[in-house]
Design a protein around this motif. Structure first.
Motif, PDB file in Angstrom:
ATOM      1  N   GLN A   4      -0.054  42.619  50.113  1.00 25.31           N
ATOM      2  CA  GLN A   4      -0.685  42.922  48.833  1.00 25.31           C
ATOM      3  C   GLN A   4      -0.226  44.275  48.322  1.00 25.31           C
ATOM      4  OE1 GLN A   4      -4.662  42.773  50.580  1.00 25.31           O
ATOM      5  NE2 GLN A   4      -4.905  44.958  50.156  1.00 25.31           N
ATOM      6  N   ARG A   5      -0.409  44.476  47.029  1.00 26.27           N
ATOM      7  CA  ARG A   5      -0.135  45.807  46.467  1.00 26.27           C
ATOM      8  C   ARG A   5      -1.084  46.796  47.131  1.00 26.27           C
ATOM      9  NH1 ARG A   5       3.218  46.945  42.745  1.00 26.27           N
ATOM     10  NH2 ARG A   5       4.069  45.380  41.373  1.00 26.27           N
ATOM     11  N   LEU A   6      -0.601  48.002  47.307  1.00 26.28           N
ATOM     12  CA  LEU A   6      -1.454  49.016  47.914  1.00 26.28           C
ATOM     13  C   LEU A   6      -2.535  49.420  46.921  1.00 26.28           C
ATOM     14  CD1 LEU A   6      -1.929  50.816  50.388  1.00 26.28           C
ATOM     15  CD2 LEU A   6      -0.603  52.565  49.213  1.00 26.28           C
ATOM     16  N   THR A   7      -3.763  49.467  47.389  1.00 21.97           N
ATOM     17  CA  THR A   7      -4.899  49.913  46.582  1.00 21.97           C
ATOM     18  C   THR A   7      -5.324  51.291  47.074  1.00 21.97           C
ATOM     19  OG1 THR A   7      -6.497  48.926  48.101  1.00 21.97           O
ATOM     20  CG2 THR A   7      -5.711  47.537  46.269  1.00 21.97           C
ATOM     21  N   PRO A   8      -6.018  52.052  46.227  1.00 23.62           N
ATOM     22  CA  PRO A   8      -6.499  53.362  46.685  1.00 23.62           C
ATOM     23  C   PRO A   8      -7.362  53.262  47.949  1.00 23.62           C
ATOM     24  CG  PRO A   8      -6.645  53.240  44.306  1.00 23.62           C
ATOM     25  CD  PRO A   8      -6.263  51.855  44.781  1.00 23.62           C
ATOM     26  N   GLU A   9      -8.111  52.176  48.100  1.00 27.68           N
ATOM     27  CA  GLU A   9      -8.962  52.014  49.285  1.00 27.68           C
ATOM     28  C   GLU A   9      -8.139  51.892  50.576  1.00 27.68           C
ATOM     29  OE1 GLU A   9     -10.444  51.133  45.639  1.00 27.68           O
ATOM     30  OE2 GLU A   9      -9.293  49.545  46.602  1.00 27.68           O
ATOM     31  N   ASN A  10      -6.926  51.364  50.461  1.00 24.56           N
ATOM     32  CA  ASN A  10      -6.090  51.178  51.654  1.00 24.56           C
ATOM     33  C   ASN A  10      -5.150  52.355  51.937  1.00 24.56           C
ATOM     34  OD1 ASN A  10      -7.061  48.720  52.631  1.00 24.56           O
ATOM     35  ND2 ASN A  10      -5.786  47.551  51.213  1.00 24.56           N
ATOM     36  N   ARG A  11      -5.156  53.354  51.084  1.00 23.08           N
ATOM     37  CA  ARG A  11      -4.255  54.493  51.294  1.00 23.08           C
ATOM     38  C   ARG A  11      -4.476  55.177  52.643  1.00 23.08           C
ATOM     39  NH1 ARG A  11      -3.952  57.283  45.276  1.00 23.08           N
ATOM     40  NH2 ARG A  11      -2.682  55.621  44.340  1.00 23.08           N
ATOM     41  N   PRO A  12      -5.715  55.482  53.060  1.00 20.00           N
ATOM     42  CA  PRO A  12      -5.884  56.117  54.369  1.00 20.00           C
ATOM     43  C   PRO A  12      -5.321  55.269  55.512  1.00 20.00           C
ATOM     44  CG  PRO A  12      -7.896  56.335  53.080  1.00 20.00           C
ATOM     45  CD  PRO A  12      -6.994  55.385  52.332  1.00 20.00           C
ATOM     46  N   LYS A  13      -5.412  53.954  55.399  1.00 17.09           N
ATOM     47  CA  LYS A  13      -4.839  53.075  56.428  1.00 17.09           C
ATOM     48  C   LYS A  13      -3.319  53.205  56.467  1.00 17.09           C
ATOM     49  CE  LYS A  13      -8.467  49.577  56.015  1.00 17.09           C
ATOM     50  NZ  LYS A  13      -8.772  48.185  55.663  1.00 17.09           N
ATOM     51  N   VAL A  14      -2.707  53.353  55.304  1.00 18.56           N
ATOM     52  CA  VAL A  14      -1.256  53.510  55.243  1.00 18.56           C
ATOM     53  C   VAL A  14      -0.832  54.857  55.810  1.00 18.56           C
ATOM     54  CG1 VAL A  14       0.690  53.826  53.645  1.00 18.56           C
ATOM     55  CG2 VAL A  14      -0.795  51.829  53.442  1.00 18.56           C
ATOM     56  N   TYR A  15      -1.563  55.914  55.493  1.00 16.47           N
ATOM     57  CA  TYR A  15      -1.226  57.228  56.044  1.00 16.47           C
ATOM     58  C   TYR A  15      -1.294  57.180  57.577  1.00 16.47           C
ATOM     59  CZ  TYR A  15      -2.376  58.595  51.202  1.00 16.47           C
ATOM     60  OH  TYR A  15      -2.470  58.686  49.837  1.00 16.47           O
ATOM     61  N   ALA A  16      -2.313  56.518  58.117  1.00 14.65           N
ATOM     62  CA  ALA A  16      -2.433  56.378  59.573  1.00 14.65           C
ATOM     63  C   ALA A  16      -1.285  55.535  60.126  1.00 14.65           C
ATOM     64  CB  ALA A  16      -3.778  55.753  59.931  1.00 14.65           C
ATOM     65  N   LEU A  17      -0.928  54.471  59.440  1.00 15.70           N
ATOM     66  CA  LEU A  17       0.205  53.639  59.868  1.00 15.70           C
ATOM     67  C   LEU A  17       1.476  54.465  59.924  1.00 15.70           C
ATOM     68  CD1 LEU A  17       1.896  50.998  60.284  1.00 15.70           C
ATOM     69  CD2 LEU A  17       1.910  50.804  57.783  1.00 15.70           C
ATOM     70  N   LEU A  18       1.738  55.257  58.890  1.00 20.82           N
ATOM     71  CA  LEU A  18       2.958  56.066  58.851  1.00 20.82           C
ATOM     72  C   LEU A  18       2.997  57.081  59.989  1.00 20.82           C
ATOM     73  CD1 LEU A  18       3.179  56.509  54.991  1.00 20.82           C
ATOM     74  CD2 LEU A  18       4.780  55.228  56.422  1.00 20.82           C
ATOM     75  N   ARG A  19       1.858  57.675  60.320  1.00 20.17           N
ATOM     76  CA  ARG A  19       1.819  58.614  61.451  1.00 20.17           C
ATOM     77  C   ARG A  19       2.098  57.889  62.766  1.00 20.17           C
ATOM     78  NH1 ARG A  19      -2.344  60.560  58.119  1.00 20.17           N
ATOM     79  NH2 ARG A  19      -1.758  62.547  57.216  1.00 20.17           N
ATOM     80  N   GLY A  20       1.585  56.670  62.915  1.00 21.14           N
ATOM     81  CA  GLY A  20       1.809  55.907  64.137  1.00 21.14           C
ATOM     82  C   GLY A  20       3.216  55.350  64.249  1.00 21.14           C
ATOM     83  N   ALA A  21       3.808  54.970  63.116  1.00 22.54           N
ATOM     84  CA  ALA A  21       5.145  54.378  63.124  1.00 22.54           C
ATOM     85  C   ALA A  21       6.245  55.426  63.292  1.00 22.54           C
ATOM     86  CB  ALA A  21       5.378  53.591  61.840  1.00 22.54           C
ATOM     87  N   PHE A  22       5.951  56.671  62.952  1.00 20.36           N
ATOM     88  CA  PHE A  22       6.909  57.770  63.079  1.00 20.36           C
ATOM     89  C   PHE A  22       6.298  58.847  63.972  1.00 20.36           C
ATOM     90  CE2 PHE A  22       7.848  55.676  59.059  1.00 20.36           C
ATOM     91  CZ  PHE A  22       9.232  55.519  59.118  1.00 20.36           C
ATOM     92  N   ILE A  54      -0.538  47.024  58.890  1.00 19.40           N
ATOM     93  CA  ILE A  54       0.464  46.892  59.961  1.00 19.40           C
ATOM     94  C   ILE A  54       1.888  47.107  59.467  1.00 19.40           C
ATOM     95  CG2 ILE A  54      -1.017  45.403  61.352  1.00 19.40           C
ATOM     96  CD1 ILE A  54       0.899  43.055  60.462  1.00 19.40           C
ATOM     97  N   ALA A  55       2.089  47.112  58.156  1.00 22.84           N
ATOM     98  CA  ALA A  55       3.418  47.379  57.601  1.00 22.84           C
ATOM     99  C   ALA A  55       3.261  47.878  56.170  1.00 22.84           C
ATOM    100  CB  ALA A  55       4.284  46.128  57.641  1.00 22.84           C
ATOM    101  N   ALA A  74      11.850  53.821  50.249  1.00 22.50           N
ATOM    102  CA  ALA A  74      11.433  54.799  51.250  1.00 22.50           C
ATOM    103  C   ALA A  74      10.004  55.226  50.977  1.00 22.50           C
ATOM    104  CB  ALA A  74      12.341  56.031  51.220  1.00 22.50           C
ATOM    105  N   PRO A  75       9.210  55.292  51.983  1.00 20.28           N
ATOM    106  CA  PRO A  75       9.502  54.848  53.340  1.00 20.28           C
ATOM    107  C   PRO A  75       9.119  53.378  53.543  1.00 20.28           C
ATOM    108  CG  PRO A  75       7.413  55.997  53.343  1.00 20.28           C
ATOM    109  CD  PRO A  75       7.955  56.056  51.920  1.00 20.28           C
ATOM    110  N   MET A  76       9.571  52.875  54.663  1.00 18.62           N
ATOM    111  CA  MET A  76       9.176  51.553  55.135  1.00 18.62           C
ATOM    112  C   MET A  76       8.766  51.737  56.586  1.00 18.62           C
ATOM    113  SD  MET A  76      11.416  48.092  55.183  1.00 18.62           S
ATOM    114  CE  MET A  76      11.071  46.809  56.361  1.00 18.62           C
ATOM    115  N   ALA A  77       7.653  51.124  56.960  1.00 15.83           N
ATOM    116  CA  ALA A  77       7.154  51.324  58.323  1.00 15.83           C
ATOM    117  C   ALA A  77       6.438  50.075  58.815  1.00 15.83           C
ATOM    118  CB  ALA A  77       6.188  52.507  58.360  1.00 15.83           C
ATOM    119  N   VAL A  78       6.513  49.876  60.128  1.00 17.05           N
ATOM    120  CA  VAL A  78       5.786  48.800  60.803  1.00 17.05           C
ATOM    121  C   VAL A  78       5.067  49.423  61.986  1.00 17.05           C
ATOM    122  CG1 VAL A  78       5.986  46.606  62.048  1.00 17.05           C
ATOM    123  CG2 VAL A  78       7.473  47.061  60.087  1.00 17.05           C
ATOM    124  N   ALA A  79       3.811  49.053  62.166  1.00 10.24           N
ATOM    125  CA  ALA A  79       3.045  49.559  63.309  1.00 10.24           C
ATOM    126  C   ALA A  79       3.795  49.227  64.595  1.00 10.24           C
ATOM    127  CB  ALA A  79       1.655  48.939  63.326  1.00 10.24           C
TER     128      ALA A  79
END
Length: 174
Positions: A4-22, A54-55, A74-79
């Motif tokens: 799905q398109r990223l929503t403001p509610e899912n932004r913190p989940k994406v920031y956490a994903l990016l920290r975990g993937a990198f 997860i991605a 950029a960027p692209m990430a997968v848990a």
């Protein structure tokens, strides 16, 4: 798994994903957060599985001077626990089919062996400021013959720590 398109509610989940993937790098999470905070145009999608991001994939404007000349992937990430399962490939194929992406000139700084499977080709021009000799700079639908240094949103350099540059983080970039 739902893309799905990223929503403001899912932004913190994406920031956490990016920290975990990198691991060991806050650059990617800081970059995306700064892009959001500064209201930059970002075409972005997230894969959600059991309530967890997860991605993630994002495209930002590419510039020739002040003119938009395409998009940067950029960027692209997968848990980490989902890497190697085709999740990133599925997300990238999905994004490449979207109307906002499918007709654009695309650029990516990444692993040629991976991105060539999706139609990206080595890019001689424009020149990527983060990749000496454009060794890992690829493009799709790029017909330019003009030699110039392609521009990125300013957050790509301001998100980096003083001793760090975007090209120094090759691990995990796919």
């Amino acid at each position: 798994m739902k893309i799905q398109r990223l929503t403001p509610e899912n932004r913190p989940k994406v920031y956490a994903l990016l920290r975990g993937a990198f691991p060991g790098s806050d650059y990617e999470a800081a970059l995306v957060q700064k892009l959001h905070d500064n209201g930059r145009v970002i075409h972005e999608w997230v894969c959600i599985h059991t309530g967890k991001a997860i991605a993630y994939i994002a495209f930002t404007n590419a510039y020739h001077g002040r003119d938009i000349c395409g998009l940067h992937l950029a960027p692209m990430a997968v848990a980490p626990e989902f890497q190697g399962r085709g999740v990133g490939s599925e997300l990238l194929r999905f994004a490449l089919r979207q109307e906002t992406i499918s007709s654009q000139h695309l650029f990516v700084l990444g692993e040629p062996g991976y991105y060539s499977r999706f139609g990206f080709e080595p890019c001689r021009v424009p020149i990527c400021p983060f990749d000496k000799n454009n060794a890992h700079f690829l493009s799709m639908r790029n017909a330019t013959a003009i030699n110039f240094v392609v521009g990125y949103e300013p957050e790509f350099t301001t998100a980096a720590a003083p001793a760090e540059s975007p090209r120094s983080r090759k691990r995990g970039r796919r």
